[in-house]
Design a protein around this motif. Structure first.
Motif: not given
Length: 134
Positions: A18, A28, A91
């Motif tokens: 994330s 990410t 992701d």
């Protein structure tokens, strides 16, 4: 890392990267590439891995769904989003199928391995850059 993150890490059967993840390697990842090229590269990478079966690809949503059959069984979702031209975010979310309370870091190792390979395939820009893009 606080006690909450430590307990979550120990008693987890899934890992998800994330934007603001407390572990930098699970933030990410951003690449200097268009969405279509990134999606093709992620798809090729996953199809070439032994024991990985691509179940579904949604180009409109930028998602690839994979069943991992080798070793511990797992369910993987790769998400590719173009933030702006030549800036694409990727992701991964991995859930391990296990009868135990923990996968003992297996899902995290999968995500880290995928990012390592993808970083060598595409032009890596950095991690967690969402705040800089606003």
């Amino acid at each position: 890392m606080g006690i909450k993150q430590t307990l979550k890490k120990i008693f987890s059967t899934s890992t998800e990267s994330s934007e603001n993840h407390y572990e930098e390697q699970l933030q990410t990842h951003y690449y200097k590439v268009m969405k279509d090229k990134a999606l093709q590269e992620v798809e090729a990478m996953l199809k070439n891995r032994q024991g990985y079966k691509v179940v579904s690809i949604s180009e409109a949503h930028g998602e690839i769904i994979v069943n991992v059959k080798k070793g511990k069984k797992a369910f993987l979702v790769a998400t590719v989003i173009m933030i702006r031209p030549l800036r694409t975010a990727v992701d991964f979310s991995v859930s391990t199928d296990t009868i135990f309370f923990s996968d003992f870091g297996h899902s995290k190792k999968i995500v880290e391995g995928l990012y390592k390979e993808l970083d060598s395939r595409l032009q890596f820009v950095g991690t967690g850059l969402g705040n800089e893009l606003s």
